[in-house]
Design a protein around this motif. Structure first.
Motif, mmCIF file in Angstrom:
data_model
loop_
_atom_site.group_PDB
_atom_site.id
_atom_site.type_symbol
_atom_site.label_atom_id
_atom_site.label_comp_id
_atom_site.label_asym_id
_atom_site.label_seq_id
_atom_site.Cartn_x
_atom_site.Cartn_y
_atom_site.Cartn_z
ATOM 1 N N ARG A 40 14.486 27.749 22.856
ATOM 2 C CA ARG A 40 13.219 27.038 23.005
ATOM 3 C C ARG A 40 12.161 27.611 22.071
ATOM 4 N N ALA A 42 23.305 28.482 22.139
ATOM 5 C CA ALA A 42 22.518 27.248 22.218
ATOM 6 C C ALA A 42 21.241 27.397 21.405
ATOM 7 N N LYS A 75 16.577 21.898 22.034
ATOM 8 C CA LYS A 75 17.495 21.073 21.235
ATOM 9 C C LYS A 75 16.894 20.872 19.858
ATOM 10 N N ASP A 130 22.378 20.381 20.919
ATOM 11 C CA ASP A 130 21.902 21.551 21.653
ATOM 12 C C ASP A 130 22.628 22.834 21.245
ATOM 13 N N GLN A 131 23.687 22.702 20.479
ATOM 14 C CA GLN A 131 24.426 23.886 20.039
ATOM 15 C C GLN A 131 24.116 24.197 18.578
ATOM 16 N N CYS A 147 20.692 14.217 18.692
ATOM 17 C CA CYS A 147 20.146 15.370 19.404
ATOM 18 C C CYS A 147 21.273 16.399 19.615
ATOM 19 N N GLU A 183 11.369 23.242 22.517
ATOM 20 C CA GLU A 183 12.492 22.354 22.798
ATOM 21 C C GLU A 183 13.805 23.111 22.596
#
Lengths: 573, 370
Positions: free
Chosen positions: A68, A65, A181, A158-159, A156, A179
């Motif tokens: 952050r 993922a 994402k 996330d991977q 958006c 973040e």
């Protein structure tokens, strides 16, 4: 795996993603609605999955993922893309002052549109972000997506794998500190050729635009001609390394769902590293891979693809290829030209007859000359026989050798004319045809009558509208020459019989290649000849379209005595 | 391939017509003229039509066994031993007809078109064409038959039309030639050649539309009868009966006479070119049906491995005996009457056995399956 380690394949995670997206076409849909579930799912691949060797050591890095931590993302991406050795992959740091966040953009130079990045992303983030500062505690990416980046497509993700796929497509990824994402923003803008005239399928009165190397432009060229929401443009990716985008076009509600499913099945089950263009796809999906006759129609004309789609066929457009494929296809498509429908039907039919004769001349003329001159001289009228004998008097070679010399020379000239730059290409043709031909005759290497035979053959082969079919015929011609050299007309008969058996055995996506002649189906007025447009009410049945009716019973309703009362209420198909 | 192949209606018509009309390549007309003089055409007409009632009876029998053809019915009614023997005779009839046509056709080519090429080469070319088609299966043969059939008919039509100027109208008289005995002999021989119509009940399970099989078969038969009678009539009218008896290759002889003005005076090769296709198609059907019978008789799963064997048999049969005159005489005087006789015998035998071995409704767990 040698010197190409790490450069020849996409990371495993990306491959899996491509595969997964292919199974759910709406994920990459180029069309305006999700694809309906159709056909069988791709079969399990032999040797696939974990049995495949690992070429790429970044698999583990990709399969995660988005972090952050901005620095961690940056470090990972630099590692994956081998930066700074990879010079076209760029990371542009950004400080979003109003949100007080650090961020960076990831994009590939040359594949993106700089103005879009500058005006749609950098400028709002760096200078206009204060307008979004009042959003309070709204998530930062939401603020950016909905209030800052004025771009039509901001997604958006996330991977990391998905982000990379977008970036490799020419889009830009925005990573923001804190973040988990990233935003991918549509910035595709690589240099591409503009729509130009067709080069191999020229018409006088028909449309004059041709496909380019850009899949989106190509699909738009077709959609411009079929303004219906039923036009489906489903997307998929093929090629473990190339990740080539493929668009499958068909008219929902018209094309037979089994045909569409079969096309998808064949494409989805392809397991190959690179797709170079539509030629690769053609070879991978045809029914008889050893057949010499093309079983798909390759065309550079969007109007032709649109016309076939309107009959219930399926089109395949491959990114980076200016040629689209149409399936299934039958024999008659190779002597049809879009020009036939641009002119009135008597002339269209006449041109088709000419092409049909040209087809036979291309295949048989030199072989017939050999058979007549070598074996069946009694057939040649006396005056002509004397003329031929006189012209061959000083030629030392037997007729078959003479023919092969000329044919090979001509093929060389043709090939050279194709490869040599456009400016001097025609010159080469003239030099080859006139000077070499004339010189060969004067040197008594070939007879003048053979030059005429070869010239007519060459003209005939140029009259075949489809370049692939022309190539097949040119190749088969050498077989005919060989058989005629050995057995005269009987050899030719044998060759034609073999060809006939091959043709009637061929299938294109399950449709017999010689349809609707053999197997015979109810007469269509658009096979060898072209009937008047108003009389061609039915679509060809061999494609088994869901709606057979092409036109109303009285297309020319105005010409009926009760004009105005005419309706579509004729019998169903 | 045996299970999957199906032939359409038009393909069946072309198949039957080609199989039945291919005798025109043989010197049968010369034989008939010797037997019945100017009434040779009557022998052709009667002999070809007399097989139709027999065919109807065969079809009637076959239809009582749903999903089965003549081969399967024969095996079921006559038992494994005699049934197989009969099926092998069916196979032999088709193979021999292909061989005799092939032999005479290639003899014609060798004598008229390419005299310097050995007969064995001509026949090998011919066998190669038939073998490939038989190997490809029933659908390609059916489609190619249909595709090439018009060319065969057109070439014959041109041949007949362009020989009108050589016709001697009085040659058809006396109407009954040497008399009824000669006509009857010719009819039996002709009927032997038309035994090829057994293709209809044999291929019955492979027809896409079985309901119209009789209609299509009859259409094919009628077309072949028209072709046969017209060719015979024209041959007798162009070459008066006394001369016609000595002409070995009727079609080639007619083709040699065709002229297009003073410029094209020898176009027989063009005709032969088209007849080659018809003859090769006839050979393909012959090989395929012989193969089919053999494979069904011995319950072989696929027919392709048997094709080369059949081709070798065809090649060997075609050269028996060495002299073409003897070969044709053997076939006309012995094998053709035998073929017709066997067809009649098989019909009688199978119908005689039918009451005892008729198919019974399948019973399973006390429930009759429909």
């Amino acid at each position: 795996m040698g010197p190409f380690k790490g450069l020849t394949r996409l990371p495993r995670r990306l491959r899996d993603l491509v595969r997964k997206e292919n199974q759910h076409p709406q994920g990459f849909s180029l069309g305006n609605r999700p694809a309906p579930p159709s056909g069988p799912k791709p079969a399990e691949r032999r040797g696939g999955g974990s049995e495949e060797p690992h070429f790429f050591d970044a698999d583990a890095k990709v399969d995660r993922a988005v972090s952050r931590k901005l620095e961690e993302n940056q470090r990972l991406l630099k590692d994956i893309f081998r930066m700074p050795e990879n010079t076209d992959v760029l990371i542009r740091p950004v400080h979003i002052a109003a949100l007080n966040r650090q961020a960076f953009l990831l994009y590939i130079d040359g594949m993106t549109k700089r103005e879009t990045i500058d005006l749609d992303i950098l400028q709002p983030l760096m200078f206009l972000s204060e307008t979004a500062a009042g959003h309070g505690k709204a998530p930062v990416l939401d603020v950016i997506q909905k209030g800052l980046v004025p771009n039509e497509k901001v997604v958006c993700q996330d991977q990391m794998a998905k982000v990379l796929l977008e970036v490799l497509d020419g889009n830009t990824a925005l990573f923001v500190d804190g973040e988990a994402k990233a935003l991918t923003i549509e910035t595709k803008g690589f240099e591409h050729r503009f729509v130009e005239k067709p080069e191999t399928e020229v018409t006088i009165r028909g449309a004059r635009d041709a496909f380019t190397e850009t899949i989106r432009v190509n699909t738009a060229l077709v959609r411009r001609r079929l303004k219906t929401p039923n036009l489906m443009v489903e997307g998929m990716r093929i090629g473990r390394v190339s990740g080539t985008q493929i668009a499958i076009l068909y008219l929902d509600g018209l094309a037979n769902p089994r045909l569409v499913a079969e096309v998808k099945r064949r494409l989805e089950t392809l397991d190959v590293a690179v797709i170079h263009g539509s030629g690769d796809i053609e070879e991978y999906i045809e029914d008889a891979p050893f057949g010499i006759i093309p079983q798909t129609l390759a065309t550079e004309r969007p109007d032709r693809v649109a016309a076939f789609l309107a009959e219930g066929h399926v089109g395949i457009i491959v990114d980076d290829s200016p040629t689209a494929l149409v399936v299934p296809i039958t024999f008659s498509a190779f002597i049809h030209s879009p020009e036939d429908y641009s002119i009135r039907w008597p002339f269209g039919s006449f041109l088709r007859i000419l092409r049909f004769l040209a087809l036979f001349a291309t295949l048989l003329l030199p072989a017939t000359y050999i058979a007549l001159a070598n074996y069946h001289q009694e057939m040649i009228p006396t005056a002509l026989a004397l003329s031929i004998a006189a012209s061959r008097e000083k030629v030392p070679f037997p007729v078959p050798v003479e023919v092969v010399i000329m044919e090979v020379s001509f093929e060389l000239i043709r090939e050279a004319g194709t490869r040599i730059p456009t400016v001097i290409g025609p010159t080469i043709g003239i030099v080859g045809a006139l000077i070499l031909g004339q010189a060969a005759v004067q040197a008594n290497i070939v007879s003048p009558i053979l030059v005429i035979v070869v010239a007519i053959t060459a003209l005939s082969s140029s009259a075949i509208p489809n370049p692939n079919a022309g190539l097949s015929l040119r190749l088969l011609r050498f077989g005919a020459i060989g058989l005629a050299s050995v057995l005269g007309f009987i050899g030719l008969g044998l060759g034609l019989f073999f060809l006939g058996i091959h043709l009637v055995s061929l299938q294109s996506f399950g449709v017999p290649f010689m349809s609707p002649i053999a197997p015979f189906r109810p007469p269509s007025r658009d096979v060898l000849l072209r009937g008047p447009l108003w009389s061609m009410r039915w679509r060809p049945k061999f494609v088994q379209p869901l709606d057979s009716r092409r036109a109303a019973k009285y297309v020319r309703a105005w010409a009926r005595p009760s004009a105005g009362a005419a309706t579509d209420q004729d019998e169903p198909s | 391939m045996l299970r999957d192949g199906k032939i359409d209606r038009v393909e069946l018509v072309a198949c039957i017509a080609t199989l039945l009309a291919s005798w025109i390549f043989l010197p049968l007309i010369s034989f008939f003229v010797r037997e019945s003089y100017s009434a040779a055409w009557m022998g052709v007409l009667i002999g070809s039509l007399v097989v139709w009632p027999l065919t109807l009876l065969f079809m009637n029998l076959v239809r009582r066994f749903p999903g089965k053809g003549l081969v399967e019915v024969t095996l079921e009614l006559a038992g494994p031993f005699f049934g197989r023997l009969m099926v092998l005779v069916f196979a032999f009839i088709f193979l021999d007809q292909a061989a005799s046509s092939g032999r005479v056709f290639t003899e014609g080519i060798a004598s008229v078109i390419m005299p310097r090429t050995p007969l064995s080469v001509h026949l090998a070319v011919f066998a190669a064409a038939g073998a490939l088609a038989a190997y490809a299966g029933i659908e390609p043969i059916g489609r190619l038959s249909w595709l090439l059939f018009p060319f065969f008919l057109i070439s014959l039509a041109i041949l007949l039309v362009f020989n009108f100027n050589h016709i001697v109208s009085g040659s058809l008289f006396p109407l009954f030639g040497y008399g009824l005995k000669g006509i009857a002999t010719s009819s039996v021989e002709m009927a032997g050649r038309f035994v090829a119509i057994l293709a209809l009940p044999i291929l019955y399970p492979l027809l896409r539309k079985q309901a119209t099989a009789m209609k299509d078969g009859f259409l094919g038969l009628i077309m072949s009868v028209i072709v046969g009678v017209l060719v015979t009539v024209e041959f007798v009218m162009v070459f008066p009966p006394g001369e016609a008896q000595r002409r070995l290759f009727p079609l080639f002889e007619l083709a040699l006479l065709v002229q297009l003005g003073t410029f094209f005076t020898h176009i027989e090769v063009v005709f032969v070119f088209f007849w080659f296709f018809a003859s090769a198609i006839q050979l393909s059907w012959g090989l395929y049906i012989a193969n089919y019978c053999f494979c069904r008789a011995f319950d072989l799963p696929g027919f392709r491995p048997v094709v080369p064997i059949m081709v070798v048999l065809f090649y060997a049969l075609a050269f028996l005996p060495g002299n073409v005159i003897e070969a044709i005489t053997l076939r006309v005087k012995t094998l053709l009457p035998f073929s017709f006789g066997f067809m009649a015998f098989a019909l009688v035998l199978l119908w005689a056995l039918y009451p005892f071995r008729r198919p019974k409704p399948a019973v399973e767990s006390g429930v009759i399956r429909k």
